[in-house]
Motif scaffolding. Structure first.
Motif, short mmCIF file in Angstrom:
data_model
loop_
_atom_site.label_atom_id
_atom_site.label_comp_id
_atom_site.label_asym_id
_atom_site.label_seq_id
_atom_site.Cartn_x
_atom_site.Cartn_y
_atom_site.Cartn_z
N THR A 4 0.83 -1.19 0.00
CA THR A 4 0.00 0.00 0.00
C THR A 4 0.86 1.25 0.00
OG1 THR A 4 -0.11 -0.01 2.41
CG2 THR A 4 -1.85 -1.17 1.22
N ALA A 5 0.28 2.34 -0.47
CA ALA A 5 1.04 3.59 -0.57
C ALA A 5 1.05 4.31 0.78
CB ALA A 5 0.42 4.49 -1.64
N TRP A 6 2.10 5.02 1.04
CA TRP A 6 2.13 5.91 2.19
C TRP A 6 1.20 7.08 1.91
CZ3 TRP A 6 7.38 7.33 4.79
CH2 TRP A 6 7.86 6.22 5.49
N ASP A 7 0.64 7.67 2.98
CA ASP A 7 -0.19 8.85 2.77
C ASP A 7 0.68 10.11 2.83
OD1 ASP A 7 0.30 9.42 5.46
OD2 ASP A 7 -1.63 8.64 6.13
N ALA A 8 0.07 11.24 2.51
CA ALA A 8 0.82 12.50 2.43
C ALA A 8 1.40 12.90 3.78
CB ALA A 8 -0.10 13.60 1.90
N THR A 9 0.71 12.54 4.86
CA THR A 9 1.20 12.91 6.20
C THR A 9 2.54 12.25 6.51
OG1 THR A 9 -1.08 13.15 6.98
CG2 THR A 9 0.63 12.90 8.65
N ALA A 10 2.65 10.97 6.16
CA ALA A 10 3.91 10.26 6.42
C ALA A 10 5.05 10.86 5.62
CB ALA A 10 3.74 8.79 6.08
N TRP A 11 4.80 11.17 4.33
CA TRP A 11 5.85 11.75 3.50
C TRP A 11 6.24 13.15 3.99
CZ3 TRP A 11 8.82 8.85 0.87
CH2 TRP A 11 8.34 7.71 0.21
N ALA A 12 5.26 13.94 4.43
CA ALA A 12 5.55 15.29 4.91
C ALA A 12 6.39 15.24 6.19
CB ALA A 12 4.25 16.05 5.16
N GLY A 13 6.03 14.32 7.09
CA GLY A 13 6.81 14.17 8.31
C GLY A 13 8.22 13.73 8.03
N LEU A 14 8.38 12.77 7.10
CA LEU A 14 9.71 12.29 6.75
C LEU A 14 10.54 13.40 6.10
CD1 LEU A 14 11.79 10.04 6.51
CD2 LEU A 14 10.68 9.31 4.38
N ALA A 15 9.92 14.23 5.28
CA ALA A 15 10.64 15.31 4.61
C ALA A 15 11.25 16.27 5.63
CB ALA A 15 9.72 16.05 3.66
N VAL A 16 10.46 16.64 6.65
CA VAL A 16 10.98 17.51 7.71
C VAL A 16 12.11 16.81 8.45
CG1 VAL A 16 10.41 18.65 9.89
CG2 VAL A 16 8.81 18.76 7.96
N ASN A 17 11.89 15.53 8.74
CA ASN A 17 12.89 14.74 9.47
C ASN A 17 14.22 14.71 8.73
OD1 ASN A 17 12.70 12.52 11.88
ND2 ASN A 17 14.23 11.93 10.38
N LEU A 18 14.17 14.56 7.41
CA LEU A 18 15.40 14.48 6.62
C LEU A 18 16.23 15.75 6.74
CD1 LEU A 18 14.01 12.76 3.39
CD2 LEU A 18 15.49 11.74 5.14
N GLY A 19 15.56 16.89 6.78
CA GLY A 19 16.29 18.14 6.95
C GLY A 19 16.93 18.26 8.32
N VAL A 20 16.18 17.87 9.35
CA VAL A 20 16.72 17.97 10.72
C VAL A 20 17.85 16.98 10.94
CG1 VAL A 20 16.16 17.78 13.17
CG2 VAL A 20 14.51 18.82 11.59
N THR A 21 17.72 15.79 10.41
CA THR A 21 18.78 14.80 10.61
C THR A 21 20.03 15.13 9.80
OG1 THR A 21 17.78 13.36 8.92
CG2 THR A 21 17.25 12.91 11.23
N ALA A 22 19.87 15.79 8.67
CA ALA A 22 21.05 16.25 7.94
C ALA A 22 21.83 17.24 8.80
CB ALA A 22 20.64 16.90 6.62
N ALA A 23 21.11 18.17 9.44
CA ALA A 23 21.77 19.13 10.34
C ALA A 23 22.39 18.42 11.54
CB ALA A 23 20.75 20.17 10.80
N THR A 24 21.72 17.37 12.02
CA THR A 24 22.24 16.60 13.16
C THR A 24 23.56 15.93 12.81
OG1 THR A 24 20.00 16.18 13.98
CG2 THR A 24 21.75 14.71 14.75
N ALA A 25 23.60 15.25 11.68
CA ALA A 25 24.82 14.57 11.26
C ALA A 25 25.97 15.56 11.07
CB ALA A 25 24.58 13.79 9.97
N VAL A 26 25.67 16.70 10.44
CA VAL A 26 26.71 17.72 10.23
C VAL A 26 27.21 18.25 11.57
CG1 VAL A 26 27.14 20.04 9.35
CG2 VAL A 26 25.95 18.37 7.92
N THR A 27 26.30 18.48 12.51
CA THR A 27 26.69 19.01 13.82
C THR A 27 27.63 18.05 14.55
OG1 THR A 27 24.62 20.25 14.03
CG2 THR A 27 25.82 19.77 16.06
#
Length: 279
Positions: A4-27
């Protein structure tokens, strides 16, 4: 995988997470860079490798609260943090009292221009990018609303087998090196009789196991497949097996050991190629 497909909420949450975790790894890697400059020792970046994965997993767990399945979130986070902390602790113990790693010396000796800026760009920011990319299944799994199923339990089994291979292999090698009678000899006992790199093989299994946690639908499964593939390539043809064997190939007895022992996948030692004393 239920297909089954993910819904828009899951993708939106993951998109925000990807930005924060990129900053986390760099930090994490920038902080490590600052400590390395102070100590004039770049090998400590290897300790930060596991810690950065743990930090990304912990941040993902916090950000995904109320979005993904709680059991999946907790299990994938705990598995990643445990793996990262064990690896960091092992490398810290192994490195204690040693100078710079020859790999980093050789790399920075070839730096075109300023060595410090080159180290920042290629070693630290490069590793931050790899942490973020390899950890994609961990991040995606935390946003899946699907309860734990067969693939997740297969994943934790594969993860446990990999962690066991890695930890036992590291322990066996550490004990072998601690014995003065083994000075100058090639480790070919225990798991090391079945594969020349039980720790790297185990590492690969860990990340294939974590990948299965993200396989709750075909979209995240396909989007995160790059992660275990990349980790396996890093361990086999990247900075892992290939560089270590290049460093070891001139050691007495290594050619015979390589001839009778599998290069990565654990296999019985080749018959007719065992050492005379039967180790």
């Amino acid at each position: 995988m239920n297909g089954t497909a993910w819904d828009a909420t899951a993708w939106a949450g993951l998109a925000v997470n990807l930005g924060v975790t990129a900053a986390t790894a760099v930090t994490v890697l920038l902080a490590t860079f600052a400590v390395a400059l102070r100590r004039r020792l770049h090998r400590i970046v290897d300790i930060a490798w596991g810690l950065a994965f743990g930090a990304v997993a912990a941040v993902t767990w916090l950000l995904s609260a109320g979005q993904g399945d709680d059991g999946r979130r907790l299990l994938v986070t705990a598995a990643t943090v445990l793996w990262g902390l064990r690896l960091a602790a092992h490398i810290a113990r192994r490195s204690r009292g040693h100078g710079e790693d020859p790999r980093y010396t050789a790399l920075l000796d070839k730096a075109p221009g300023n060595r410090t800026r080159y180290a920042l760009r290629t070693v630290y920011l490069g590793q931050a990018a790899l942490v973020w990319l390899v950890s994609l299944p961990v991040q995606a799994a935390a946003y899946s609303p699907e309860p734990l199923g067969a693939l997740a339990f297969c994943g934790i089994g594969l993860w446990a087998l990999g962690l066991g291979f890695e930890a036992v292999g590291d322990h066996q090698l550490a004990r072998f090196k601690a014995d003065p009678a083994n000075r100058g000899r090639i480790m070919d006992r225990g798991l090391w009789a079945w594969t020349r790199h039980p720790n790297y093989f185990g590492d690969s299994l860990v990340w294939w196991g974590l990948y299965l946690f993200a396989c709750t639908a075909w979209q995240p499964a396909l989007a995160t497949l790059v992660s275990p593939v990349l980790m396996t390539l890093l361990l086999t043809v990247g900075s892992g097996k290939r560089l270590l064997e290049k460093h070891m190939e001139g050691r007495p007895g290594y050619a015979a050991y390589a001839a009778r022992t599998s290069g990565f996948l654990p296999l019985p030692p080749r018959r007719g190629a065992l050492p005379p004393h039967g180790r």
